[in-house]
Design a protein around this motif. Sequence first.
Motif, PDB file in Angstrom:
ATOM      1  N   THR A 189      -8.461  14.501 -10.769  1.00 43.30           N
ATOM      2  CA  THR A 189      -7.880  13.167 -10.628  1.00 43.30           C
ATOM      3  C   THR A 189      -6.512  13.062 -11.297  1.00 43.30           C
ATOM      4  O   THR A 189      -5.560  12.557 -10.675  1.00 43.30           O
ATOM      5  CB  THR A 189      -8.846  12.104 -11.184  1.00 43.30           C
ATOM      6  OG1 THR A 189     -10.079  12.166 -10.453  1.00 43.30           O
ATOM      7  CG2 THR A 189      -8.262  10.721 -11.040  1.00 43.30           C
ATOM      8  N   ARG A 196      -5.282   3.800  -4.242  1.00 43.98           N
ATOM      9  CA  ARG A 196      -3.821   3.764  -4.090  1.00 43.98           C
ATOM     10  C   ARG A 196      -3.429   3.487  -2.645  1.00 43.98           C
ATOM     11  O   ARG A 196      -2.471   2.751  -2.383  1.00 43.98           O
ATOM     12  CB  ARG A 196      -3.222   5.086  -4.564  1.00 43.98           C
ATOM     13  CG  ARG A 196      -1.694   5.121  -4.481  1.00 43.98           C
ATOM     14  CD  ARG A 196      -1.126   6.342  -5.172  1.00 43.98           C
ATOM     15  NE  ARG A 196       0.326   6.367  -5.058  1.00 43.98           N
ATOM     16  CZ  ARG A 196       0.991   7.095  -4.185  1.00 43.98           C
ATOM     17  NH1 ARG A 196       0.332   7.887  -3.333  1.00 43.98           N
ATOM     18  NH2 ARG A 196       2.313   7.064  -4.129  1.00 43.98           N
ATOM     19  N   TYR A 208      -9.138   7.713  -6.688  1.00 48.59           N
ATOM     20  CA  TYR A 208      -7.714   7.452  -6.937  1.00 48.59           C
ATOM     21  C   TYR A 208      -6.953   7.338  -5.618  1.00 48.59           C
ATOM     22  O   TYR A 208      -6.145   6.414  -5.417  1.00 48.59           O
ATOM     23  CB  TYR A 208      -7.117   8.564  -7.798  1.00 48.59           C
ATOM     24  CG  TYR A 208      -5.615   8.657  -7.672  1.00 48.59           C
ATOM     25  CD1 TYR A 208      -4.794   7.718  -8.290  1.00 48.59           C
ATOM     26  CD2 TYR A 208      -5.017   9.658  -6.907  1.00 48.59           C
ATOM     27  CE1 TYR A 208      -3.413   7.790  -8.149  1.00 48.59           C
ATOM     28  CE2 TYR A 208      -3.651   9.732  -6.764  1.00 48.59           C
ATOM     29  CZ  TYR A 208      -2.847   8.795  -7.386  1.00 48.59           C
ATOM     30  OH  TYR A 208      -1.487   8.855  -7.248  1.00 48.59           O
ATOM     31  N   VAL A 209      -7.207   8.269  -4.716  1.00 47.56           N
ATOM     32  CA  VAL A 209      -6.507   8.285  -3.434  1.00 47.56           C
ATOM     33  C   VAL A 209      -6.824   7.032  -2.625  1.00 47.56           C
ATOM     34  O   VAL A 209      -5.935   6.390  -2.055  1.00 47.56           O
ATOM     35  CB  VAL A 209      -6.884   9.549  -2.634  1.00 47.56           C
ATOM     36  CG1 VAL A 209      -6.296   9.513  -1.226  1.00 47.56           C
ATOM     37  CG2 VAL A 209      -6.424  10.801  -3.363  1.00 47.56           C
ATOM     38  N   TYR A 210      -8.103   6.647  -2.592  1.00 49.48           N
ATOM     39  CA  TYR A 210      -8.511   5.496  -1.790  1.00 49.48           C
ATOM     40  C   TYR A 210      -7.943   4.198  -2.350  1.00 49.48           C
ATOM     41  O   TYR A 210      -7.448   3.347  -1.599  1.00 49.48           O
ATOM     42  CB  TYR A 210     -10.041   5.402  -1.723  1.00 49.48           C
ATOM     43  CG  TYR A 210     -10.728   6.718  -1.454  1.00 49.48           C
ATOM     44  CD1 TYR A 210     -10.166   7.661  -0.592  1.00 49.48           C
ATOM     45  CD2 TYR A 210     -11.932   7.045  -2.067  1.00 49.48           C
ATOM     46  CE1 TYR A 210     -10.789   8.880  -0.349  1.00 49.48           C
ATOM     47  CE2 TYR A 210     -12.564   8.255  -1.835  1.00 49.48           C
ATOM     48  CZ  TYR A 210     -11.992   9.167  -0.986  1.00 49.48           C
ATOM     49  OH  TYR A 210     -12.609  10.370  -0.757  1.00 49.48           O
ATOM     50  N   SER A 220     -12.989   1.847  -4.916  1.00 52.60           N
ATOM     51  CA  SER A 220     -13.176   2.609  -3.677  1.00 52.60           C
ATOM     52  C   SER A 220     -13.882   1.781  -2.618  1.00 52.60           C
ATOM     53  O   SER A 220     -13.477   1.758  -1.446  1.00 52.60           O
ATOM     54  CB  SER A 220     -13.976   3.884  -3.959  1.00 52.60           C
ATOM     55  OG  SER A 220     -13.274   4.744  -4.826  1.00 52.60           O
ATOM     56  N   GLY A 235      -4.391   2.529  -8.017  1.00 53.18           N
ATOM     57  CA  GLY A 235      -4.667   3.962  -8.037  1.00 53.18           C
ATOM     58  C   GLY A 235      -4.660   4.518  -9.444  1.00 53.18           C
ATOM     59  O   GLY A 235      -5.522   5.317  -9.823  1.00 53.18           O
ATOM     60  N   ALA A 237      -2.877  12.247  -9.389  1.00 48.05           N
ATOM     61  CA  ALA A 237      -1.977  11.190  -9.857  1.00 48.05           C
ATOM     62  C   ALA A 237      -0.626  11.756 -10.287  1.00 48.05           C
ATOM     63  O   ALA A 237       0.418  11.129 -10.074  1.00 48.05           O
ATOM     64  CB  ALA A 237      -2.633  10.433 -11.011  1.00 48.05           C
ATOM     65  N   ASP A 296       0.112   1.628  -6.227  1.00 52.51           N
ATOM     66  CA  ASP A 296       0.124   2.544  -7.367  1.00 52.51           C
ATOM     67  C   ASP A 296      -0.717   2.066  -8.539  1.00 52.51           C
ATOM     68  O   ASP A 296      -1.419   2.858  -9.183  1.00 52.51           O
ATOM     69  CB  ASP A 296       1.561   2.769  -7.844  1.00 52.51           C
ATOM     70  CG  ASP A 296       2.348   3.678  -6.914  1.00 52.51           C
ATOM     71  OD1 ASP A 296       1.732   4.268  -6.002  1.00 52.51           O
ATOM     72  OD2 ASP A 296       3.576   3.798  -7.106  1.00 52.51           O
ATOM     73  N   THR A 320       0.836  -1.192   0.000  1.00 50.98           N
ATOM     74  CA  THR A 320       0.000   0.000   0.000  1.00 50.98           C
ATOM     75  C   THR A 320       0.864   1.231   0.000  1.00 50.98           C
ATOM     76  O   THR A 320       2.018   1.212   0.405  1.00 50.98           O
ATOM     77  CB  THR A 320      -0.917   0.018   1.231  1.00 50.98           C
ATOM     78  OG1 THR A 320      -0.099  -0.017   2.398  1.00 50.98           O
ATOM     79  CG2 THR A 320      -1.851  -1.161   1.225  1.00 50.98           C
TER      80      THR A 320
END
Length: 481
Positions: free
Chosen positions: A317, A94, A90-92, A384, A102, A321, A99, A4
């Motif tokens: 987004t 990743r 994307y944040v969740y 997500s 994400g 990234a 990576d 992670t």
Amino acid sequence: MTSTATLPAETSAPPEQGRDPHARRFGLPIATCLVMGNIIGGGIFLLPASVAPFGTISLVAFGVLTAGAIALALVFGRLAQRLPRTGGPYVYARAAFGDFAGFLAAWSYWITAWVSNAALAVAAVGYLRVLFPAIGEHKAAMCLAALAVQWLPALANLAGTRYVGAVQLVATVLKFAPLVLVAVGGLFFFDPANLGPFQATGQGPVGAVSAAAAILLFSYLGVESAAVSAGEVRDPARNVGRATILGTAGAAAVYLLGTLSVFGLVPHDRLVASEAPFTDAVDAMFGGTWGGTLVACAAVVSMLGALNGWTLLSAQTPYAAARDGLFPQVFETRKRGVPVVGVLVTVALASGLTIYNYTAGSDGVFEILVLVTTFTATVPYLLSTAAQIYFLLSGQSGRVHRGRLVRDGILAGLAFGFSMWLVAGSGYAAVYQGVLFLFAGVLVYAAMSARKQRAASRTEGRTEGRTEGRTEGRSPDRDTV
């Protein structure tokens, strides 16, 4: 096992927002309008006629979907509370899976955004032709109108988040006025005789609900809007969740009441064949034929508001990234609180697709691309909700409130099921085409990941060189002390 990623919480405003008068963080009202405005585009104006052939059982399908959408909204609220950073899904993804996951969330969401923007602009031209018939006389005029509909919201975005919020608030108020007029006012003119049969098809109840749901499934895309822009929301840990829930509930109320009112205002046999159900509803309420103009104005404002919000989301987004080295660095460029390069690239791609739609003359290509987005939009949802389930099962106390473990687990399960239903409802062709689009991003990820690794290796090499230099430069006496 995929490692992670460690993500710092982005809870403070970016530096430029403290000085630039054109940049302003969104409060709860604007964030709520962003969610509502992005969920409700122009499709609502045809929705009652689209589901009328199934009978009033379609309202049951609406209720089921509303429950799923609210569960998804609650999950996004919980995730945003733990990880209040720009980028949302994307944040969740990743943070939970590394990576690659994400990147897939960011890539699929970005494709959804710019293709959908082109589709919204083309659809808006249909309503503009009602207000200005001359636009429909030449393809060039229609193309220019569609481009103008895209670039006006883009210019509002480039002016700064202060203006994005103002446009979103005004557009939401203006488009909701006629919708609420029909949704609430129509109940006073409601005639149960117009409802028609509960089941208008030969299917069983489950089959009828599923068939109606396949049409309605994508009416709630956009519930993640506040989460994607969490970095621009004041007190995101508190306000993103509230805005997501309030915006989704508000959109659901308009959908349900609006559809119910139209069902009770327009006779069923006429509604099934209607091309403008809200126009017919307004005419039934007040008489005359001015309803078409009113609905066309509301539809254009609705789509401009949706484009304003989606243009911002389409840039957020890739920006998130790019900060992590998973998108080209140019997407990290930010002015007046807005990722300006992301806005420009997105609107340029959408404009190119719009021009292609009006000039290529290839039947069905544009429609296929739009259908693909119904699949790519669900990929970030699945990742997500899977991230939330991962956080819950892994017992990460920093992201999970132990006293709410059971409730959060049930919500995450419902939201995951809802997301899978979205995938199933998009159809075999959309899934097939969407997977190809998704896998095309793997090549981009390979290139960006390799570049990121080279940069890390160079940095590590320079660090080791400086360390060796300092060691060699020490005197024997100092080394022995």
